[in-house]
Design an enzyme around this catalytic site. Structure first.
Site, PDB file in Angstrom:
ATOM      1  N   GLU A  15      44.581  30.002  52.085  1.00 45.56           N
ATOM      2  CA  GLU A  15      44.971  30.849  50.947  1.00 45.56           C
ATOM      3  C   GLU A  15      46.501  30.909  50.836  1.00 45.56           C
ATOM      4  OE1 GLU A  15      44.138  32.373  48.399  1.00 45.56           O
ATOM      5  OE2 GLU A  15      41.985  32.768  48.436  1.00 45.56           O
ATOM      6  N   ASN A  98      44.644  41.795  48.837  1.00 45.06           N
ATOM      7  CA  ASN A  98      44.213  40.402  48.763  1.00 45.06           C
ATOM      8  C   ASN A  98      45.374  39.550  48.235  1.00 45.06           C
ATOM      9  OD1 ASN A  98      42.126  38.574  49.395  1.00 45.06           O
ATOM     10  ND2 ASN A  98      41.558  38.400  47.246  1.00 45.06           N
ATOM     11  N   GLU A 116      31.709  44.284  49.245  1.00 46.70           N
ATOM     12  CA  GLU A 116      30.457  44.924  48.844  1.00 46.70           C
ATOM     13  C   GLU A 116      30.146  44.769  47.362  1.00 46.70           C
ATOM     14  OE1 GLU A 116      31.270  48.892  50.000  1.00 46.70           O
ATOM     15  OE2 GLU A 116      31.317  48.444  52.146  1.00 46.70           O
ATOM     16  N   ASN A 143      42.328  38.720  42.698  1.00 43.63           N
ATOM     17  CA  ASN A 143      42.742  37.403  43.152  1.00 43.63           C
ATOM     18  C   ASN A 143      43.979  36.905  42.415  1.00 43.63           C
ATOM     19  OD1 ASN A 143      41.993  35.535  45.279  1.00 43.63           O
ATOM     20  ND2 ASN A 143      39.896  36.147  44.827  1.00 43.63           N
ATOM     21  N   ASP A 192      39.538  32.029  41.483  1.00 37.83           N
ATOM     22  CA  ASP A 192      40.255  32.444  42.682  1.00 37.83           C
ATOM     23  C   ASP A 192      41.763  32.399  42.413  1.00 37.83           C
ATOM     24  OD1 ASP A 192      40.949  33.061  45.351  1.00 37.83           O
ATOM     25  OD2 ASP A 192      39.229  31.979  46.127  1.00 37.83           O
TER      26      ASP A 192
END
Length: 285
Positions: A15, A98, A116, A143, A192
């Site tokens: 990432e 993130n 979740e 993202n 993403d």
């Protein structure tokens, strides 16, 4: 366009690629492996630096060094070592940091995520020397982020919503208006990380789809690149003239059988898209 693997590293969750022009190297993360990789774009030779915590975002700092976000805090990184905490979410906040990226004014935009599927997370902006400011609500898996060449449009992906959004952006105040859905995915393919090129097109990684799409400012697919592994996670322009696109992939969620059958899973890739990228802004201070 042909994507080629670069170097021997196979990340559990590749990432956050960031090009460092002063070094001529690409910095990228293995989030779950708690490591920062620094790769030579020509040879693929990679230095790996362990990280003290799960880290999901890196950004260069105007005053030198880097900042790194992980968990619910933002830390300085100086000479490769973990430095002081610069900002943190209020105690009791749901979700973890993130992906993130800086705007032209030096603010870090970073969202939270959860495993979740709850839409209880948020997109924050963190001004230099300030606390996180909540800007967008109702996010599940925050993202990729990026801006148009003129800085007047911000692009933002929520993976769980399977949507890439566009906002009108005011760089002076950091205000967002006129949210609209620009692109959607279906099935197991989710948006993403992303990067924007000099022509204003968005390069969006599609996790689960094994591809990278180039989208027009209107959200139409202008081109796509296919990869030999399905979990394509993020991308960044770098190299001489920002004319190389580096793409991260991951193993996360794959079975042992899938891993054994896919030697490219978790690899870093490079490709020559025929168009340059934009310089990435740094965190202020």
């Amino acid at each position: 366009m042909r994507a080629e693997p670069l170097g021997p590293v196979r990340a559990e969750l590749g990432e956050g690629p960031v090009w460092a022009p002063e070094e001529g190297r690409l910095h990228w993360l293995d989030v779950l492996g708690q490591a920062r990789h620094v790769t030579d774009p020509e040879t693929g030779e990679t230095q790996t630096h362990p990280l003290p915590r799960l880290t999901s975002c890196l950004a260069r700092r105007q005053g030198g060094g880097w900042v790194a976000a992980g968990g619910q805090a933002l830390h300085a990184v100086e000479e490769g070592q973990d430095g002081p905490r610069l900002a943190a979410l209020p105690e009791g906040t749901y979700g973890r940091f993130n992906d993130g990226k800086c705007d032209a004014a030096g603010r870090l935009w970073i969202g939270t995520a959860n495993a979740e599927g709850r839409f209880d997370c948020h997109l924050y902006r963190i001004p230099p020397g300030g606390a996180p400011e909540r800007v967008v609500d109702g996010i599940a898996m925050s993202n990729g982020l990026g801006w148009s060449p003129d800085g007047r449009v911000m692009y933002y992906a929520d993976s769980t919503a399977q949507a890439l959004y566009a906002f009108d952006f005011e760089v002076g105040t950091g205000a967002l208006t006129n949210q609209r859905r620009l692109f959607e995915t279906t099935g197991d393919e989710v948006p993403d990380g992303l990067s924007v090129d000099a022509e204003g097109h968005v390069w969006l990684a599609l996790w689960g789809g094994g591809r990278l799409v180039r989208l027009t400012p209107a959200g139409e697919v202008a081109a796509e690149v296919h990869f030999p592994t399905p979990r394509v996670s993020s991308c960044a322009f770098g190299g001489a003239g920002l004319e190389t696109l580096f793409v991260t992939t991951a193993k996360e969620g794959a079975s042992e059988e899938e891993r054994a059958a896919d030697p490219m899973m978790g690899a870093l890739f490079r490709l020559d898209p025929g168009i340059a990228g934009l310089p990435v802004a740094m965190f202020g201070g």
